[in-house]
Design an enzyme around this catalytic site. Sequence first.
Site, PDB file in Angstrom:
ATOM      1  N   HIS A 237       0.814  -1.221   0.000  1.00 47.90           N
ATOM      2  CA  HIS A 237       0.000   0.000   0.000  1.00 47.90           C
ATOM      3  C   HIS A 237       0.843   1.266   0.000  1.00 47.90           C
ATOM      4  CE1 HIS A 237      -0.371  -0.296   4.718  1.00 47.90           C
ATOM      5  NE2 HIS A 237       0.868  -0.178   4.313  1.00 47.90           N
ATOM      6  N   ASN A 238       0.343   2.250  -0.760  1.00 52.36           N
ATOM      7  CA  ASN A 238       0.935   3.586  -0.852  1.00 52.36           C
ATOM      8  C   ASN A 238       2.310   3.623  -1.504  1.00 52.36           C
ATOM      9  OD1 ASN A 238      -0.830   3.842   2.007  1.00 52.36           O
ATOM     10  ND2 ASN A 238      -1.125   5.455   0.480  1.00 52.36           N
TER      11      ASN A 238
END
Length: 336
Positions: A237-238
């Site tokens: 994520h991210n």
Amino acid sequence: MLTLGELAKKLDAELIGEASHVVDGLGTIQSAGPSQLTFLANPRYRSFLEQTNAGAVLIPESQREFCPVPALIVKDPYLSFAKASAFFEVAPQVQPGVHPAAVVDATAQIHTSASIGPNAVVEAGVIVGEGAVIMANSVVGAGCHIGDQCRIWPNVTIYHGVTLGPRTTIHANCVIGGDGFGFAFNGAGWTKLHQVGGVTIGADVEIGAGTTVDRGAIEDTIIGDGVILDNQIQVAHNVVIGDHTAIAGKAGIAGSAKIGSFCLIGGAAGIAGHIEVCDKVQILAMSLVSSSIKEPGTYGSALPVDSQSRYRRNVARFRNLDDLARRVRKLERLSD
């Protein structure tokens, strides 16, 4: 099927040989026959060039005198061969429209030229662009935007809130937009941090089979234009991956890492979370990147293979490095 004259025009090549000669496929320089096109990029394989039976060979100027068959002289034979491969690709034929066995929400917007295959699921609010293809058994979650000319191969799962730029390809068994690995320890167990971001993927991206790209915890996970990801890669994520970066199979990129543009990351490399890798960095296979890289260049950390006996001796020496360093410092102090 193309004549060599047609190929020369398409590839901006100098033709040596009959312009009317026809080629209808591709082959290796060792095995190509009279109707196949091949290439030579590495002069170490010149002996294969001298013996080839290919219908034509893409070669640089330096190999002109060694080619016994028709030749197309180009600056970069491998790049030209890659371009030529598009003329001979045998891809599954798809028809525009929605297959009767597909499930498409009434609020989805499907371009009339797009193709939705059997048992595919397209949820509420999805936009599918011109010429896009969603093949059998794939799922596109609510609110996704599938750009023009995208191709989603069978058994792909795209969670809600994902954007694919135009001409992006997602190969079989990928999962795009699954929850990132976000949990907070509460003293007795784990409390899930719900992942409310999405995934934004740029134009002309290719993602190999079985690769997973997690949705952002708060903001989106971002993959830039022209990125190529091999099979079985984990993008957490991210993560942000810059334009035209290439990553080989089984690499793992931990959460919130930022990778620059035009990077090359070898197979099974690991990128730690919350670090930055600048543009034009090459990371060798199986390397561990545990801190930020701020200068372009080539980096590596994996041990090359060795005989078992040498490897075991070197491991034993490695375990003694700390003691050896202390002894060296002691000797240096005594010599002062």
